[in-house]
Design an enzyme around this catalytic site. Structure first.
Site, PDB file in Angstrom:
ATOM      1  N   CYS A  98       0.828  -1.192   0.000  1.00 35.59           N
ATOM      2  CA  CYS A  98       0.000   0.000   0.000  1.00 35.59           C
ATOM      3  C   CYS A  98       0.872   1.256   0.000  1.00 35.59           C
ATOM      4  O   CYS A  98       1.833   1.361   0.750  1.00 35.59           O
ATOM      5  CB  CYS A  98      -0.967   0.075   1.172  1.00 35.59           C
ATOM      6  SG  CYS A  98      -2.106  -1.284   1.229  1.00 35.59           S
ATOM      7  N   ARG A 106       4.130  -0.563  -4.589  1.00 34.85           N
ATOM      8  CA  ARG A 106       3.834  -1.005  -3.218  1.00 34.85           C
ATOM      9  C   ARG A 106       2.547  -1.822  -3.133  1.00 34.85           C
ATOM     10  O   ARG A 106       2.239  -2.402  -2.087  1.00 34.85           O
ATOM     11  CB  ARG A 106       3.716   0.211  -2.296  1.00 34.85           C
ATOM     12  CG  ARG A 106       4.962   1.059  -2.246  1.00 34.85           C
ATOM     13  CD  ARG A 106       4.743   2.257  -1.366  1.00 34.85           C
ATOM     14  NE  ARG A 106       4.564   1.837   0.012  1.00 34.85           N
ATOM     15  CZ  ARG A 106       5.538   1.633   0.877  1.00 34.85           C
ATOM     16  NH1 ARG A 106       6.784   1.811   0.501  1.00 34.85           N
ATOM     17  NH2 ARG A 106       5.277   1.264   2.102  1.00 34.85           N
ATOM     18  N   TRP A 151      -2.557  -3.052  -1.712  1.00 36.28           N
ATOM     19  CA  TRP A 151      -2.237  -4.488  -1.791  1.00 36.28           C
ATOM     20  C   TRP A 151      -3.099  -5.129  -0.722  1.00 36.28           C
ATOM     21  O   TRP A 151      -2.885  -4.923   0.468  1.00 36.28           O
ATOM     22  CB  TRP A 151      -0.752  -4.705  -1.497  1.00 36.28           C
ATOM     23  CG  TRP A 151      -0.280  -6.115  -1.696  1.00 36.28           C
ATOM     24  CD1 TRP A 151       0.108  -6.686  -2.880  1.00 36.28           C
ATOM     25  CD2 TRP A 151      -0.102  -7.116  -0.686  1.00 36.28           C
ATOM     26  NE1 TRP A 151       0.492  -7.988  -2.655  1.00 36.28           N
ATOM     27  CE2 TRP A 151       0.379  -8.286  -1.325  1.00 36.28           C
ATOM     28  CE3 TRP A 151      -0.311  -7.156   0.693  1.00 36.28           C
ATOM     29  CZ2 TRP A 151       0.655  -9.459  -0.638  1.00 36.28           C
ATOM     30  CZ3 TRP A 151      -0.031  -8.330   1.375  1.00 36.28           C
ATOM     31  CH2 TRP A 151       0.450  -9.458   0.706  1.00 36.28           C
ATOM     32  N   ASN A 176      -1.851   2.683   5.367  1.00 40.39           N
ATOM     33  CA  ASN A 176      -0.926   1.597   5.039  1.00 40.39           C
ATOM     34  C   ASN A 176      -0.551   0.935   6.350  1.00 40.39           C
ATOM     35  O   ASN A 176      -0.055   1.600   7.252  1.00 40.39           O
ATOM     36  CB  ASN A 176       0.322   2.168   4.342  1.00 40.39           C
ATOM     37  CG  ASN A 176       1.406   1.123   4.176  1.00 40.39           C
ATOM     38  OD1 ASN A 176       1.131  -0.063   4.050  1.00 40.39           O
ATOM     39  ND2 ASN A 176       2.655   1.569   4.180  1.00 40.39           N
ATOM     40  N   GLY A 177      -0.805  -0.365   6.477  1.00 43.54           N
ATOM     41  CA  GLY A 177      -0.502  -1.075   7.720  1.00 43.54           C
ATOM     42  C   GLY A 177      -1.661  -1.972   8.084  1.00 43.54           C
ATOM     43  O   GLY A 177      -2.486  -2.311   7.228  1.00 43.54           O
ATOM     44  N   GLU A 189      18.183 -17.626  -5.088  1.00 44.49           N
ATOM     45  CA  GLU A 189      17.783 -16.333  -5.633  1.00 44.49           C
ATOM     46  C   GLU A 189      17.375 -16.465  -7.108  1.00 44.49           C
ATOM     47  O   GLU A 189      16.405 -15.851  -7.550  1.00 44.49           O
ATOM     48  CB  GLU A 189      18.927 -15.321  -5.455  1.00 44.49           C
ATOM     49  CG  GLU A 189      18.684 -13.936  -6.021  1.00 44.49           C
ATOM     50  CD  GLU A 189      17.450 -13.235  -5.448  1.00 44.49           C
ATOM     51  OE1 GLU A 189      16.849 -13.726  -4.487  1.00 44.49           O
ATOM     52  OE2 GLU A 189      17.080 -12.195  -6.009  1.00 44.49           O
ATOM     53  N   LYS A 214      13.697 -15.435  -8.551  1.00 42.91           N
ATOM     54  CA  LYS A 214      13.507 -14.462  -9.642  1.00 42.91           C
ATOM     55  C   LYS A 214      12.622 -15.045 -10.726  1.00 42.91           C
ATOM     56  O   LYS A 214      11.701 -14.406 -11.204  1.00 42.91           O
ATOM     57  CB  LYS A 214      14.853 -14.082 -10.281  1.00 42.91           C
ATOM     58  CG  LYS A 214      15.721 -13.063  -9.620  1.00 42.91           C
ATOM     59  CD  LYS A 214      15.202 -11.665  -9.531  1.00 42.91           C
ATOM     60  CE  LYS A 214      14.290 -11.436  -8.389  1.00 42.91           C
ATOM     61  NZ  LYS A 214      14.751 -11.220  -7.069  1.00 42.91           N
ATOM     62  N   GLU A 242       8.861 -15.643  -9.482  1.00 41.55           N
ATOM     63  CA  GLU A 242       8.025 -14.490  -9.141  1.00 41.55           C
ATOM     64  C   GLU A 242       7.583 -13.679 -10.349  1.00 41.55           C
ATOM     65  O   GLU A 242       6.517 -13.091 -10.329  1.00 41.55           O
ATOM     66  CB  GLU A 242       8.639 -13.619  -8.036  1.00 41.55           C
ATOM     67  CG  GLU A 242       9.899 -12.894  -8.356  1.00 41.55           C
ATOM     68  CD  GLU A 242      10.486 -12.145  -7.152  1.00 41.55           C
ATOM     69  OE1 GLU A 242       9.762 -11.836  -6.194  1.00 41.55           O
ATOM     70  OE2 GLU A 242      11.701 -11.860  -7.186  1.00 41.55           O
ATOM     71  N   HIS A 280      17.798 -37.118  -2.884  1.00 41.77           N
ATOM     72  CA  HIS A 280      17.072 -37.684  -1.744  1.00 41.77           C
ATOM     73  C   HIS A 280      15.571 -37.444  -1.858  1.00 41.77           C
ATOM     74  O   HIS A 280      14.903 -37.182  -0.870  1.00 41.77           O
ATOM     75  CB  HIS A 280      17.622 -37.100  -0.431  1.00 41.77           C
ATOM     76  CG  HIS A 280      19.052 -37.479  -0.208  1.00 41.77           C
ATOM     77  ND1 HIS A 280      19.449 -38.779   0.034  1.00 41.77           N
ATOM     78  CD2 HIS A 280      20.188 -36.747  -0.231  1.00 41.77           C
ATOM     79  CE1 HIS A 280      20.768 -38.824   0.168  1.00 41.77           C
ATOM     80  NE2 HIS A 280      21.236 -37.605   0.001  1.00 41.77           N
ATOM     81  N   LYS A 319       6.117  -4.953  -3.088  1.00 43.10           N
ATOM     82  CA  LYS A 319       7.551  -4.806  -2.884  1.00 43.10           C
ATOM     83  C   LYS A 319       7.945  -4.840  -1.416  1.00 43.10           C
ATOM     84  O   LYS A 319       8.956  -5.424  -1.055  1.00 43.10           O
ATOM     85  CB  LYS A 319       8.036  -3.509  -3.516  1.00 43.10           C
ATOM     86  CG  LYS A 319       9.544  -3.428  -3.469  1.00 43.10           C
ATOM     87  CD  LYS A 319      10.099  -2.717  -4.633  1.00 43.10           C
ATOM     88  CE  LYS A 319      11.598  -2.833  -4.660  1.00 43.10           C
ATOM     89  NZ  LYS A 319      12.060  -4.170  -5.063  1.00 43.10           N
TER      90      LYS A 319
HETATM   91  C1  G6P Z   1       9.060  -8.899  -0.645  1.00 43.33           C
HETATM   92  C2  G6P Z   1       9.681  -8.599  -1.993  1.00 43.33           C
HETATM   93  C3  G6P Z   1      11.018  -9.339  -2.135  1.00 43.33           C
HETATM   94  C4  G6P Z   1      11.928  -8.956  -0.974  1.00 43.33           C
HETATM   95  C5  G6P Z   1      11.270  -9.244   0.376  1.00 43.33           C
HETATM   96  C6  G6P Z   1      12.049  -8.649   1.528  1.00 43.33           C
HETATM   97  O1  G6P Z   1       8.640 -10.219  -0.604  1.00 43.33           O
HETATM   98  O2  G6P Z   1       8.806  -8.976  -3.043  1.00 43.33           O
HETATM   99  O3  G6P Z   1      11.640  -8.957  -3.347  1.00 43.33           O
HETATM  100  O4  G6P Z   1      13.130  -9.650  -1.087  1.00 43.33           O
HETATM  101  O5  G6P Z   1       9.971  -8.644   0.429  1.00 43.33           O
HETATM  102  O6  G6P Z   1      12.026  -7.250   1.398  1.00 43.33           O
HETATM  103  P1  G6P Z   1      13.052  -6.279   2.076  1.00 43.33           P
HETATM  104  O7  G6P Z   1      12.584  -4.908   1.695  1.00 43.33           O
HETATM  105  O8  G6P Z   1      12.966  -6.523   3.556  1.00 43.33           O
HETATM  106  O9  G6P Z   1      14.404  -6.592   1.549  1.00 43.33           O
END
Ligand code: G6P
Length: 604
Positions: free
Chosen positions: A2, A27, A74, A100-101, A478, A482, A485, A501, A599
């Site tokens: 948000c 956001r 969101w 937001n929250g 990672e 990527k 997502e 395993h 994000k």
């Molecule tokens: C969300 C984002 C990720 C990020 C994670 C942690 O899930 O989509 O890309 O790695 O939060 O976010 P931060 O801001 O704490 O690194």
């Protein structure tokens, strides 16, 4: 999670609010809305879907007025819908609120208000705030807001508009980000600085639970005791186009290309002839018995690379935790430990909770954070900023690789303190870190066509398995994140030796396996795991700096440049980011705003 924005001044508010929301859409983007006051009443317009749906709804019928608030959502409480979108009116529509929250006690408050005759239009927790404001309203806004504040529990950044307050709106925050932008005869609020950078560079950051009264001529801030406080003004040095695409098709691609510059900013003045200087941070590696690293998502994956690096060179036992686990698992942490919280946004709820838990257990806390003055940065004992600049694409790229750079610096500093690293090794790694930006820049140009070609070949895959050992396994985590997502391909990362395993039963003809074999000490071992999947029909893309050593067992290769072996995760990341990007592009995904994600995640 948000985004909120607010404006008061001499210009029509609606276009400025929409413009700010455009820069905050990363956001959250399942619905949006604005509320504008025309001096007599508050008009709310909102729409489910992306911001352009709201723009369509207001085109030709833009609400008039010079003061307003806006929100991009969101969903947490209640599905994405017109009704659940913000701003929320109070019962009589005298108030409008953006939030937001999470209001944690909203069910109790809903009951409290229902008993007093209130009915609700939405399923959200936020509507409670608007109703409470109406319930407590006595003509004095400050008193009313404080009464509401004393009733709610949880986290919030709030923008509040009331029909009697011509040209004035109110804002308050707790555990959620909010900045106040100061212009000439106009003032703003926003969830982050880049949202209003085209209008001002001067900002105030309100402290927890302070109430800000925002009018065109000034901003007055009151502390918890209702005393007026003088706030320090900070001047942002971010460039005004930091939140623009700059000719790239997507923010993600732009940010992939920004990585060399971002890493340079993160490391350049911190490697000195007298050792690693981590700003004003006073850490003595000799006094640390154990390190805990807690983070979420990609930041956790960066921590996993950091663990290998710190243990190898500084010889300090290092445990890595998902922040959401750390906060509840009763970890054995004490004052001889260092807890490192890694967070791009500096506002992730679980990471913040892990920080507070570590502090409660008397650990010193070092935060590795990108967003300056964010909540995690402010609450940590020490902060090491990653200096990546604003990252807009939801899938992190430069945020992640600058975290790796910061962790290399931290590991080197601790290793020097503890005298656990031979001088020649220290010199080799520091010089490789200094050369990272240049080498990475050339590598991104070079690997880009290969990533496009491989994406063109493998984009129809249903599943992908990323395997590696040691730090290559961390890089695999990672790489898999990527891909999944943004392309929505099911992708898993496995420690290469663990695949047999159980999970190897999923490998069949043409299963896609990305085998990362960059660490020379483990290359042979990973190669034997690549052989295992290949013999079961998998198509293998090998990621390595030594193509000759593995090419016979791979269908395709992504070749990394020669660098210090400890730094290869940076290059693996860039290669796999580009691969994921082009796969998502080929599949038609919404690359910068993938479904269901946001994000920064400010809820548990
Ligand atoms: C969300 C984002 C990720 C990020 C994670 C942690 O899930 O989509 O890309 O790695 O939060 O976010 P931060 O801001 O704490 O690194």
């Amino acid at each position: 999670m948000c985004g909120i924005v607010g404006y008061t001044g001499k210009r029509p508010a609606a276009p400025i609010l929409i413009d700010g929301l455009g820069r905050l859409e990363y956001r959250g983007y399942d619905s949006s809305g604005i509320a504008v006051s025309d001096g007599k009443k508050v008009n709310v317009i909102k729409a489910k879907g992306r911001l352009f749906e709201l723009e369509k709804r207001i085109s030709g019928a833009s609400p008039e007025g010079f003061c307003g608030i806006g929100h991009t959502r969101w969903a947490t409480h209640g599905k994405p819908s017109d009704e659940n979108s913000h701003p929320h009116y109070s019962r009589d529509k005298s108030f409008a609120v953006v939030h937001n929250g999470i209001i944690e006690n909203y069910l109790d408050l809903r009951e409290f208000l229902t008993e007093r005759g209130f009915t609700f239009r939405s399923e959200t927790d936020t509507e409670i705030v608007a109703m409470l404001l109406e319930y407590y309203y006595n003509g004095n806004m400050l008193e009313t807001i404080i009464k509401m504040r004393n009733k709610i529990k949880g986290s919030y950044a709030l923008g509040i508009l009331h029909e009697n307050e011509n040209g004035v709106f109110y804002a308050m925050r707790k555990d959620s980000p909010l900045v106040i932008g100061l212009g000439e005869n106009e003032n703003f609020i926003a969830s982050d600085i880049p949202a209003v950078l085209p209008y001002t560079r001067r900002f105030i950051i309100p402290d927890e639970q302070e109430v800000a009264v925002i009018s065109p001529d000034g901003v007055t801030v009151y502390n918890r005791n209702r005393e007026q406080v003088n706030k320090q003004i900070t001047v942002s040095d971010l460039s005004a186009d930091a939140a623009e695409k700059d000719g790239f098709a997507h923010f993600m691609l732009k940010e992939i290309y920004e990585q060399p510059g971002a890493i340079k900013k993160t490391v350049h003045d911190r490697i000195t002839p007298d050792g690693i200087k981590l700003d004003r941070i006073k850490l003595d590696g000799k006094k640390i018995r154990k390190i805990f690293i807690a983070a979420c998502g990609s930041a956790y994956h960066a921590g996993a690379v950091g663990k290998y690096f710190i243990e190898k060179y500084a010889r300090i036992e290092t445990e890595i935790d998902l922040a959401s686990e750390f906060r509840y698992r009763d970890p054995i942490v004490g004052d001889d430990c260092l807890t490192v919280i890694i967070s791009q946004s500096g506002e992730t709820a679980d990471s913040l909770a892990a920080l507070r838990e570590a502090k409660r257990l008397k650990s010193r806390v070092l935060a590795i954070v990108n967003v300056v003055d964010s909540i995690i940065a402010r609450e940590a004992d020490d902060v090491l900023y990653t200096r990546a600049g604003p990252e807009i694409a939801v899938a992190t790229t430069k945020g992640y690789t600058t975290q790796l750079a910061a962790l290399y610096l931290l590991g080197l500093k601790l290793a020097r303190d503890r005298e656990t690293i031979p001088q020649s090794e220290y010199d080799g790694i520091t010089s490789a870190v200094e050369k990272l930006p240049e080498l990475l820049s050339a590598f991104i140009d070079e690997v880009n066509p290969a990533a496009q070609y491989l994406a063109g070949k493998y984009y129809p895959a249903n599943d992908a398995y990323f395997i590696g050992r040691g730090a290559d396994w961390s890089a695999a985590l990672e790489g898999a994140l990527k891909l999944k997502e943004i392309s929505y391909i099911h992708a898993e990362a496995y420690a290469a030796g663990e695949l047999k395993h159980g999970t190897i039963s999923l490998i069949e003809k043409n299963s896609l396996v990305i085998g990362i074999a960059a660490d020379p000490a483990l290359r042979e071992k990973t190669l034997s795991n690549i052989k295992e999947v290949r013999s079961r029909g998998a198509a293998v893309i090998g990621v390595t700096d030594s193509p000759d050593a593995i090419k016979a067992e791979c269908d395709e290769l992504m070749v990394l440049p020669a660098t210090h072996p400890a730094l290869t995760p940076v290059f693996t990341a860039a290669a796999l980011q580009l691969f994921a990007y082009y796969v998502a592009a080929a599949r038609g995904g919404d690359i910068d705003k993938p479904r269901n994600l946001a994000k920064s995640v400010t809820v548990e």
